[in-house]
Design a protein around this motif. Structure first.
Motif, PDB file in Angstrom:
ATOM      1  N   SER A  15      11.795  13.459   2.751  1.00 50.77           N
ATOM      2  CA  SER A  15      11.442  13.212   4.142  1.00 50.77           C
ATOM      3  C   SER A  15      12.677  13.217   5.031  1.00 50.77           C
ATOM      4  O   SER A  15      12.653  13.733   6.150  1.00 50.77           O
ATOM      5  CB  SER A  15      10.660  11.907   4.277  1.00 50.77           C
ATOM      6  OG  SER A  15      11.331  10.875   3.641  1.00 50.77           O
ATOM      7  N   TRP A 252      -3.088   1.274   7.713  1.00 48.42           N
ATOM      8  CA  TRP A 252      -2.265   2.474   7.962  1.00 48.42           C
ATOM      9  C   TRP A 252      -3.204   3.625   8.296  1.00 48.42           C
ATOM     10  O   TRP A 252      -3.016   4.333   9.284  1.00 48.42           O
ATOM     11  CB  TRP A 252      -1.447   2.759   6.696  1.00 48.42           C
ATOM     12  CG  TRP A 252      -0.746   4.080   6.660  1.00 48.42           C
ATOM     13  CD1 TRP A 252       0.429   4.397   7.281  1.00 48.42           C
ATOM     14  CD2 TRP A 252      -1.161   5.246   5.934  1.00 48.42           C
ATOM     15  NE1 TRP A 252       0.763   5.696   6.983  1.00 48.42           N
ATOM     16  CE2 TRP A 252      -0.194   6.236   6.165  1.00 48.42           C
ATOM     17  CE3 TRP A 252      -2.245   5.558   5.106  1.00 48.42           C
ATOM     18  CZ2 TRP A 252      -0.275   7.516   5.614  1.00 48.42           C
ATOM     19  CZ3 TRP A 252      -2.323   6.814   4.561  1.00 48.42           C
ATOM     20  CH2 TRP A 252      -1.350   7.782   4.806  1.00 48.42           C
ATOM     21  N   GLN A 301       3.375   4.821  12.181  1.00 46.87           N
ATOM     22  CA  GLN A 301       3.888   3.669  11.430  1.00 46.87           C
ATOM     23  C   GLN A 301       3.483   2.323  12.019  1.00 46.87           C
ATOM     24  O   GLN A 301       4.090   1.300  11.724  1.00 46.87           O
ATOM     25  CB  GLN A 301       5.417   3.755  11.352  1.00 46.87           C
ATOM     26  CG  GLN A 301       5.866   5.033  10.687  1.00 46.87           C
ATOM     27  CD  GLN A 301       7.361   5.091  10.491  1.00 46.87           C
ATOM     28  OE1 GLN A 301       8.025   4.076  10.452  1.00 46.87           O
ATOM     29  NE2 GLN A 301       7.890   6.289  10.372  1.00 46.87           N
TER      30      GLN A 301
ATOM     31  N   LEU B  15       4.644  12.490   8.884  1.00 44.68           N
ATOM     32  CA  LEU B  15       3.557  11.904   8.101  1.00 44.68           C
ATOM     33  C   LEU B  15       4.046  11.529   6.709  1.00 44.68           C
ATOM     34  O   LEU B  15       3.701  10.478   6.160  1.00 44.68           O
ATOM     35  CB  LEU B  15       2.389  12.890   7.997  1.00 44.68           C
ATOM     36  CG  LEU B  15       1.174  12.337   7.276  1.00 44.68           C
ATOM     37  CD1 LEU B  15       0.635  11.115   7.996  1.00 44.68           C
ATOM     38  CD2 LEU B  15       0.083  13.382   7.158  1.00 44.68           C
ATOM     39  N   LEU B  16       4.890  12.395   6.144  1.00 46.59           N
ATOM     40  CA  LEU B  16       5.452  12.108   4.828  1.00 46.59           C
ATOM     41  C   LEU B  16       6.241  10.802   4.865  1.00 46.59           C
ATOM     42  O   LEU B  16       6.109   9.938   3.991  1.00 46.59           O
ATOM     43  CB  LEU B  16       6.359  13.268   4.417  1.00 46.59           C
ATOM     44  CG  LEU B  16       6.955  13.216   3.013  1.00 46.59           C
ATOM     45  CD1 LEU B  16       5.837  13.241   1.990  1.00 46.59           C
ATOM     46  CD2 LEU B  16       7.899  14.389   2.808  1.00 46.59           C
ATOM     47  N   LEU B  17       7.043  10.664   5.915  1.00 51.73           N
ATOM     48  CA  LEU B  17       7.844   9.449   6.060  1.00 51.73           C
ATOM     49  C   LEU B  17       6.949   8.215   6.114  1.00 51.73           C
ATOM     50  O   LEU B  17       7.190   7.221   5.430  1.00 51.73           O
ATOM     51  CB  LEU B  17       8.694   9.560   7.331  1.00 51.73           C
ATOM     52  CG  LEU B  17       9.697   8.436   7.553  1.00 51.73           C
ATOM     53  CD1 LEU B  17      10.729   8.436   6.439  1.00 51.73           C
ATOM     54  CD2 LEU B  17      10.378   8.594   8.900  1.00 51.73           C
ATOM     55  N   SER B  18       5.896   8.295   6.907  1.00 49.73           N
ATOM     56  CA  SER B  18       5.063   7.092   7.045  1.00 49.73           C
ATOM     57  C   SER B  18       4.268   6.826   5.768  1.00 49.73           C
ATOM     58  O   SER B  18       4.033   5.677   5.409  1.00 49.73           O
ATOM     59  CB  SER B  18       4.176   7.187   8.287  1.00 49.73           C
ATOM     60  OG  SER B  18       2.900   7.644   7.976  1.00 49.73           O
ATOM     61  N   THR B  19       3.867   7.873   5.060  1.00 52.92           N
ATOM     62  CA  THR B  19       3.187   7.671   3.780  1.00 52.92           C
ATOM     63  C   THR B  19       4.124   6.979   2.800  1.00 52.92           C
ATOM     64  O   THR B  19       3.752   6.060   2.074  1.00 52.92           O
ATOM     65  CB  THR B  19       2.772   9.025   3.165  1.00 52.92           C
ATOM     66  OG1 THR B  19       2.125   9.784   4.158  1.00 52.92           O
ATOM     67  CG2 THR B  19       1.846   8.834   1.988  1.00 52.92           C
ATOM     68  N   PHE B  20       5.348   7.437   2.812  1.00 55.57           N
ATOM     69  CA  PHE B  20       6.357   6.849   1.945  1.00 55.57           C
ATOM     70  C   PHE B  20       6.504   5.359   2.228  1.00 55.57           C
ATOM     71  O   PHE B  20       6.446   4.521   1.327  1.00 55.57           O
ATOM     72  CB  PHE B  20       7.663   7.599   2.173  1.00 55.57           C
ATOM     73  CG  PHE B  20       8.843   6.977   1.505  1.00 55.57           C
ATOM     74  CD1 PHE B  20       9.006   7.066   0.138  1.00 55.57           C
ATOM     75  CD2 PHE B  20       9.786   6.298   2.259  1.00 55.57           C
ATOM     76  CE1 PHE B  20      10.091   6.479  -0.478  1.00 55.57           C
ATOM     77  CE2 PHE B  20      10.871   5.705   1.640  1.00 55.57           C
ATOM     78  CZ  PHE B  20      11.024   5.792   0.282  1.00 55.57           C
ATOM     79  N   LEU B  21       6.619   5.025   3.518  1.00 49.66           N
ATOM     80  CA  LEU B  21       6.885   3.637   3.887  1.00 49.66           C
ATOM     81  C   LEU B  21       5.687   2.717   3.711  1.00 49.66           C
ATOM     82  O   LEU B  21       5.837   1.564   3.345  1.00 49.66           O
ATOM     83  CB  LEU B  21       7.355   3.569   5.343  1.00 49.66           C
ATOM     84  CG  LEU B  21       8.739   4.154   5.601  1.00 49.66           C
ATOM     85  CD1 LEU B  21       8.981   4.310   7.089  1.00 49.66           C
ATOM     86  CD2 LEU B  21       9.797   3.261   4.978  1.00 49.66           C
ATOM     87  N   PHE B  22       4.491   3.211   3.989  1.00 51.70           N
ATOM     88  CA  PHE B  22       3.346   2.310   4.029  1.00 51.70           C
ATOM     89  C   PHE B  22       2.385   2.455   2.860  1.00 51.70           C
ATOM     90  O   PHE B  22       1.497   1.642   2.697  1.00 51.70           O
ATOM     91  CB  PHE B  22       2.595   2.462   5.352  1.00 51.70           C
ATOM     92  CG  PHE B  22       3.362   1.920   6.503  1.00 51.70           C
ATOM     93  CD1 PHE B  22       3.271   0.588   6.842  1.00 51.70           C
ATOM     94  CD2 PHE B  22       4.230   2.734   7.206  1.00 51.70           C
ATOM     95  CE1 PHE B  22       4.012   0.074   7.875  1.00 51.70           C
ATOM     96  CE2 PHE B  22       4.984   2.219   8.241  1.00 51.70           C
ATOM     97  CZ  PHE B  22       4.878   0.886   8.578  1.00 51.70           C
ATOM     98  N   VAL B  23       2.552   3.526   2.077  1.00 49.95           N
ATOM     99  CA  VAL B  23       1.673   3.671   0.919  1.00 49.95           C
ATOM    100  C   VAL B  23       2.480   3.562  -0.374  1.00 49.95           C
ATOM    101  O   VAL B  23       2.193   2.734  -1.233  1.00 49.95           O
ATOM    102  CB  VAL B  23       0.902   5.008   0.963  1.00 49.95           C
ATOM    103  CG1 VAL B  23      -0.020   5.129  -0.234  1.00 49.95           C
ATOM    104  CG2 VAL B  23       0.107   5.117   2.249  1.00 49.95           C
ATOM    105  N   ILE B  24       3.518   4.373  -0.487  1.00 49.13           N
ATOM    106  CA  ILE B  24       4.201   4.469  -1.782  1.00 49.13           C
ATOM    107  C   ILE B  24       5.059   3.238  -2.079  1.00 49.13           C
ATOM    108  O   ILE B  24       4.915   2.616  -3.127  1.00 49.13           O
ATOM    109  CB  ILE B  24       5.033   5.763  -1.833  1.00 49.13           C
ATOM    110  CG1 ILE B  24       4.067   6.951  -1.698  1.00 49.13           C
ATOM    111  CG2 ILE B  24       5.803   5.856  -3.139  1.00 49.13           C
ATOM    112  CD1 ILE B  24       4.718   8.276  -1.606  1.00 49.13           C
ATOM    113  N   VAL B  25       5.934   2.864  -1.138  1.00 47.71           N
ATOM    114  CA  VAL B  25       6.818   1.735  -1.431  1.00 47.71           C
ATOM    115  C   VAL B  25       6.042   0.433  -1.684  1.00 47.71           C
ATOM    116  O   VAL B  25       6.262  -0.235  -2.698  1.00 47.71           O
ATOM    117  CB  VAL B  25       7.876   1.554  -0.315  1.00 47.71           C
ATOM    118  CG1 VAL B  25       8.737   0.346  -0.600  1.00 47.71           C
ATOM    119  CG2 VAL B  25       8.727   2.790  -0.208  1.00 47.71           C
TER     120      VAL B  25
END
Ligand code: HEM
Lengths: 509, 190
Positions: A15, A252, A301, B15-25
């Motif tokens: 990302s 989210w 976010q 979108l990738l960034l937000s998925t990373f922050l709010f889903v994956i981590v």
């Protein structure tokens, strides 16, 4: 653990790389947004002329008509769902102050009808209207006919079928139990396929176009069509998540339905119709770039602000607060752009009811977004969280902004699609005033009720009973506002039936 | 339209960034929560899990939260809703039922506050029998009402002031009450 770590590093690296290369791309192509692109939506001779809902000389006729069948199908479906959804909304609202209203049967219970209201509005009305209007706008802006429009009948029917099934499921107890994601997951699969069938012709139309400029509306539309399907699929993988962490994923997604799906489609329409109707390009084309990228970064976010105070990790809460406040940047840039453009042509507001819908919508976008930044702050959230304030805010955004813009869009598009004018402009005006008064009554009443409720819920010398009793008059106020809104939808439906009826009669004779 | 690729690229990366922050981590952090909270709560029994499904089906979540906030945030403790929640209170919750509305009281600890099954049945049958100012919907369709001098069956509950009418809970109602009375999120994390 090692694979997990590798996964983290990979995703994060990817990302960051994507962001960096994107910035580089922007810098290298400073000419990405040449000001003349702002004029791309005008055909020769259109600049400087106001265009009302009637179409004396539609230069876009062949493009408008290239896919008129599927577009009509989408728009009419949306109106059907709107009528059903808002009737349910009113029933639910009355149940708040008269719990026995309509009796207490299984399928008439508050919990089921409320879920139907939300899902029908989100996936029936808003999605269909947004899709239909995008299908009408894309060929106009890209200046090519829609690619393979026939497939859209299949897509639309699958989507309609999916929403019907989802609703029947909710009535009979098949639900995933997550707010905004209640449809049983196999039905979500059907919706995802239907969505892809809409996206394919849209992407191909864009890809095949020879048009030099890629107008703002297209940024939003294209992005929305990338964002929503991905979100929808990721959020429906329920088996991956549990507990508080699932709550984060849930909100989210839920907030991104607004931020990355409905809002961009609505903003795209404002960016098109505001200049189109007034006859002058948008105030600052450069500024719209900030509005768009700000939205892409910040809005994606903010979702966890629905869970402030719950045991989510502190950094998740803080991040979403920062991003929610950051939303003020794109909102203010878009506000300057829209409101200055509108302010310069106030006179047109008197002539064009469509413009009234659009400008009202743009104003409510500013108000509800700033509201959003405000109640994400902890001090304010401690009062407003868990109260009717949130519902007031949701309607201000989804009705005051998006639905009003969609109404305007449909009033503008239908005469051009059917090649026939509205018979009763006075009724369009009536629709506007009923809807505007209705939503303002709804939002103000419930907003005040919500704050009073929130203060009672913080009052450690009071009782819970007080927090409920204080809201009752405002809940009745909501039903009043909601009745006006529903009435306005009946006027809307009448106008459309009349237009269709005359078209059909003319064809026969 | 070649310019479009920048938007495809940029939109995907945000979108990738937000998925990373709010889903994956947060998902990766979940394994620690589960370990830490091993004995804070017991898994739901079969009946309780069925009751939980009834809670979901009838949309109790749209009026009731199951999360208690810190005293700085609200008077939750004062209303007797219990200690502030912890992530480990929810390790068996799928789907989560945190809720975002408090039209009705928080139910994180309703099993401690109101252990009486009969109370719950009467309340669910018609909340206004017990709480006159309530706006909670009743769920009479989950019950059968039988007249009689004596209890017609085991588990029947006498409806107050109804001249000898008895309430017979359905299977759905019983399991819902089993679920409600098991909600006791007061355990200390060891
Ligand atoms: C197209 C128009 C409408 C849209 C887009 C819309 C949207 C929504 C949304 C997003 C929610 C969920 C709110 C939340 O939980 O934060 C909701 C709930 C609700 N809406 Fe609407 N709505 C519309 C029309 C109406 C109308 C006409 C009424 C009539 C009064 C109404 C009454 C309600 C009620 C009573 C709820 C439940 C609130 C609660 O559970 O506290 N809505 N609506």
């Amino acid at each position: 653990m090692d694979t997990q770590l590798a996964f983290v590093i990979l995703t994060f690296g990817a990302s960051v790389l994507a962001m960096v290369s994107f910035v580089v791309a922007l810098i290298q192509r400073q000419v990405l947004v040449p000001p003349q692109a702002a004029q791309a939506i005008f055909s020769t001779g259109e600049m400087g002329c106001t265009e009302l809902e009637s179409r004396p000389n539609n230069r876009w006729k062949s493009l408008d008509q290239s896919a008129r069948g599927p577009i009509l199908y989408f728009l009419l479906s949306s109106v059907g769902w709107l009528l059903l959804g808002s009737t349910l909304g009113l029933i639910v609202s009355i149940k708040f102050h008269h719990p026995e209203f309509l009796g207490t049967r299984d399928f008439l219970t508050f919990g089921k009808l409320r879920t139907l209201h939300l899902n029908i509005i989100a996936y029936g009305w808003l999605s269909f209207a947004g899709l239909g209007l995008s299908l009408w706008l894309v060929p106009r802006i890209m200046r090519v006919p829609l690619h393979k429009p026939k497939i859209l009948y299949l897509a639309g029917s699958m989507w309609n079928f999916g929403v019907c099934l989802g609703c029947l499921g909710i009535l009979s107890g098949y639900t995933d139990g997550l707010e905004w994601l209640e449809f049983w997951w196999p039905i979500d699969g059907l919706l995802a396929v239907a969505g892809a069938l809409v996206a394919i012709p849209l992407f191909q139309t864009i890809w095949r176009s020879q048009e030099k400029h890629f107008y703002v509306t297209m940024w939003y539309t294209l992005a929305a069509f990338i964002w929503f399907p991905v979100l929808f699929v990721i959020a429906n993988m329920h088996f991956l998540h549990t507990g508080v962490q699932q709550g984060i994923v849930n909100w989210w997604f839920a907030h991104n339905v607004l931020g990355l799906w409905v809002t961009p489609l609505g903003l795209g329409i404002v960016y098109y119709l505001l200049p189109k109707i007034t006859g002058y390009p948008i105030f600052s084309y450069q500024l719209s770039l900030f509005g768009f990228w700000g939205l892409a970064l910040f809005y994606s976010q903010v979702g966890a602000h629905h869970l402030l105070g719950s045991p989510i990790p502190t950094w998740v809460a803080n991040l979403s607060i920062v991003m929610s406040v950051g939303m003020a940047i794109p909102v203010i840039t878009v506000a300057i752009n829209h409101h200055v453009s509108a302010y310069r042509h106030l006179g047109v507001l008197r002539q064009s009811v469509v413009l009234r819908f659009i400008v009202f919508g743009a104003m409510m976008y500013t108000v509800s977004s700033l509201q959003g930044s405000l109640h994400s702050l902890r001090t304010f959230n401690y009062i407003s969280h868990f109260t009717h304030w949130t519902v007031s805010h949701a309607h201000l955004g989804l009705y005051g902004f998006t639905s009003m813009v969609f109404f305007g869009g449909i009033y503008f598009a239908l005469p051009r699609l059917l090649d026939r004018d509205w018979e009763y402009p006075g009724l369009i005006n009536l629709h506007f005033w009923l809807a505007a008064t209705g939503i303002l009554t709804y939002a103000v009443s419930l907003g005040i009720g919500g704050i009073l409720q929130g203060m009672a819920l913080r009052d450690s010398s009071g009782t819970f009973e007080q927090s409920l009793k204080v809201t009752l008059p405002y809940l009745v106020g909501r039903s009043l506002g909601g009745s006006l809104m529903l009435l306005s939808h009946l006027v809307f439906a009448f106008n459309i039936c009349d237009l269709l009826g005359r078209t059909a009669r003319e064809k026969r004779s | 339209m070649k310019k479009a690729y920048i938007f495809v690229f940029g939109a995907s990366s945000t979108l990738l960034l937000s998925t990373f922050l709010f889903v994956i981590v947060p998902r990766l952090g979940q394994s620690e929560v589960v370990q830490e909270g091993r004995s804070a709560q017991l898994p739901y029994t079969e009946v309780q899990a069925r009751g939980r499904a009834v809670y979901i089906e009838y949309g109790c979540i749209y009026c009731h939260s199951q999360q208690v906030r810190d005293p700085v945030a609200g008077a939750d403790g004062h209303f007797g809703w219990g200690r502030p929640s912890r992530p480990s209170d929810y390790i068996y919750d799928r789907p989560h039922l945190l809720g975002t509305s408090r039209t009705g009281p928080d139910l994180s600890n309703i099993g401690l506050r109101q252990p009486s099954r009969d109370w719950h049945h009467l309340h669910l049958y018609n909340p206004r029998l017990l709480v006159p100012w309530s706006i909670m919907p009743g769920f009479p369709f989950l019950y059968r009402v039988v007249p009689g001098e004596q209890a017609p069956a085991e588990g029947a509950i006498e409806i107050p002031n109804s001249k000898g009418n008895w309430l017979l809970p359905s299977e759905k109602a019983s399991s819902l009450v089993e679920y409600l009375t098991c909600l006791k999120r007061d355990g200390e994390t060891p």
